[in-house]
Design an enzyme around this catalytic site. Sequence first.
Site, PDB file in Angstrom:
ATOM      1  N   ASP A   1       1.109  -0.909   0.018  1.00 48.28           N
ATOM      2  CA  ASP A   1       0.095   0.025   0.003  1.00 48.28           C
ATOM      3  C   ASP A   1       0.775   1.191  -0.131  1.00 48.28           C
ATOM      4  O   ASP A   1       2.020   1.093   0.151  1.00 48.28           O
ATOM      5  CB  ASP A   1      -0.805  -0.112   1.249  1.00 48.28           C
ATOM      6  CG  ASP A   1      -1.689   1.124   1.344  1.00 48.28           C
ATOM      7  OD1 ASP A   1      -2.343   1.712   0.437  1.00 48.28           O
ATOM      8  OD2 ASP A   1      -1.539   1.809   2.475  1.00 48.28           O
TER       9      ASP A   1
ATOM     10  N   ASP B   1      -0.161   5.155   0.892  1.00 49.75           N
ATOM     11  CA  ASP B   1      -0.565   6.079   1.591  1.00 49.75           C
ATOM     12  C   ASP B   1      -0.525   5.667   3.200  1.00 49.75           C
ATOM     13  O   ASP B   1      -1.484   4.416   3.340  1.00 49.75           O
ATOM     14  CB  ASP B   1      -2.027   6.872   1.558  1.00 49.75           C
ATOM     15  CG  ASP B   1      -1.649   7.581  -0.078  1.00 49.75           C
ATOM     16  OD1 ASP B   1      -0.849   8.454  -0.150  1.00 49.75           O
ATOM     17  OD2 ASP B   1      -2.460   7.140  -0.928  1.00 49.75           O
TER      18      ASP B   1
ATOM     19  N   LYS C   1     -11.798  11.496  -4.945  1.00 45.48           N
ATOM     20  CA  LYS C   1     -13.289  11.817  -5.463  1.00 45.48           C
ATOM     21  C   LYS C   1     -14.243  11.553  -4.793  1.00 45.48           C
ATOM     22  O   LYS C   1     -15.174  12.125  -4.541  1.00 45.48           O
ATOM     23  CB  LYS C   1     -13.280  11.264  -6.728  1.00 45.48           C
ATOM     24  CG  LYS C   1     -12.309  11.958  -7.763  1.00 45.48           C
ATOM     25  CD  LYS C   1     -12.539  11.770  -9.342  1.00 45.48           C
ATOM     26  CE  LYS C   1     -12.113  10.193  -9.526  1.00 45.48           C
ATOM     27  NZ  LYS C   1     -10.779   9.920  -9.652  1.00 45.48           N
TER      28      LYS C   1
HETATM   29  C1  XBP Z   1      -5.139   6.086   0.375  1.00 44.42           C
HETATM   30  C2  XBP Z   1      -6.775   6.684   0.018  1.00 44.42           C
HETATM   31  C3  XBP Z   1      -6.482   7.868  -0.885  1.00 44.42           C
HETATM   32  C4  XBP Z   1      -5.719   9.007  -0.626  1.00 44.42           C
HETATM   33  C5  XBP Z   1      -6.052  10.217  -1.766  1.00 44.42           C
HETATM   34  O1  XBP Z   1      -5.699   4.776   0.194  1.00 44.42           O
HETATM   35  O2  XBP Z   1      -7.704   6.450   0.560  1.00 44.42           O
HETATM   36  O3  XBP Z   1      -7.928   8.255  -1.278  1.00 44.42           O
HETATM   37  O4  XBP Z   1      -5.935   9.718   0.477  1.00 44.42           O
HETATM   38  O5  XBP Z   1      -5.834   9.790  -2.842  1.00 44.42           O
HETATM   39  P1  XBP Z   1      -4.217   3.745   0.307  1.00 44.42           P
HETATM   40  P2  XBP Z   1      -6.476  10.363  -4.220  1.00 44.42           P
HETATM   41  O6  XBP Z   1      -3.525   3.696   1.775  1.00 44.42           O
HETATM   42  O7  XBP Z   1      -5.104   2.376  -0.014  1.00 44.42           O
HETATM   43  O8  XBP Z   1      -3.479   4.108  -1.047  1.00 44.42           O
HETATM   44  O9  XBP Z   1      -6.944  11.918  -4.042  1.00 44.42           O
HETATM   45  O10 XBP Z   1      -5.430  10.420  -5.335  1.00 44.42           O
HETATM   46  O11 XBP Z   1      -7.706   9.353  -4.638  1.00 44.42           O
HETATM   47 MG    MG Z   2      -2.919   3.189   3.343  1.00 40.84          MG
END
Ligand code: XBP
Ligand code: MG
Length: 257
Positions: free
Chosen positions: A10, A12, A55
């Site tokens: 993953d 983020d 989004k």
């Molecule tokens: C992260 C998310 C994303 C980011 C924003 O999930 O939920 O929505 O916060 O990214 P993960 P976008 O940890 O699974 O990557 O604005 O590009 O959607």
């Molecule tokens: Mg994450």
Amino acid sequence: MAELKALLFDVDGTLADTERDGHRVAFNRAFADAGLDWHWDEPLYGELLAITGGKERIRHYLAQHRPDEDLPADLDGLIADLHAAKTRHYTELLATGAIPLRPGVERLLREAREAGLRLGVATTTTPANVTALLESTLGPESVEWFEVIAAGDIVPAKKPAPDIYHYALEHMGLGPGEALAFEDSANGVRSSVAASLPTVVTVNDYTRDHDFTGAVTVLDSLGEPGAPAFTLAGAALEEGVLDRAAAAALHRAGTED
Ligand code: XBP
Ligand code: MG
């Protein structure tokens, strides 16, 4: 028992703490640019993280927190424009080097490559955001370290659905028993566990109290020599450093019945 062949990450919260000082700031800049008085402070953003995808998060915010907002007929268009602006702000922010990788991440990626373990990404965020993070922290060539960067709208159902992990595994020609997933959140673990992947969790301030049912281990980081990780639940991490041998041991723990 299948051999460990790949690590799937993953992004983020797992590779880096991108949410509070990265995504959140970028959303707020996009709102301000558009002349909107919307502002996501740290606690509100923590709540909004329950909704994966930027989004989708904006749409949820409008429905739940701004029910009386005077919205345009083309709401999809407004959200798409705001999100595009947010992505620009986010990638510009990362290019300044504002967000470092979490402890142990670079070490594990380099060790895995040396050991011939294959690497992939499975994330909800926009592909450009993944590239921006890798380039700003590990250099432009690091994007090629990953056989697949499964990201964003590439699958219609985002985490907690397992689709993004199914996509990554299929692209790499792997079964779920041949890989180890790394996640930081309940939605992420629901996704990887639903894809039958043994999963290591490294918590952060936003996710510390999440439900990580199904994870092999829950750690406070991947650990570094001299700065060992603490095991919060599940299989203990010997020596406090998640290295190649520890990854294999956790994979074994997560795949034996
Ligand atoms: C992260 C998310 C994303 C980011 C924003 O999930 O939920 O929505 O916060 O990214 P993960 P976008 O940890 O699974 O990557 O604005 O590009 O959607
Ligand atoms: Mg994450």
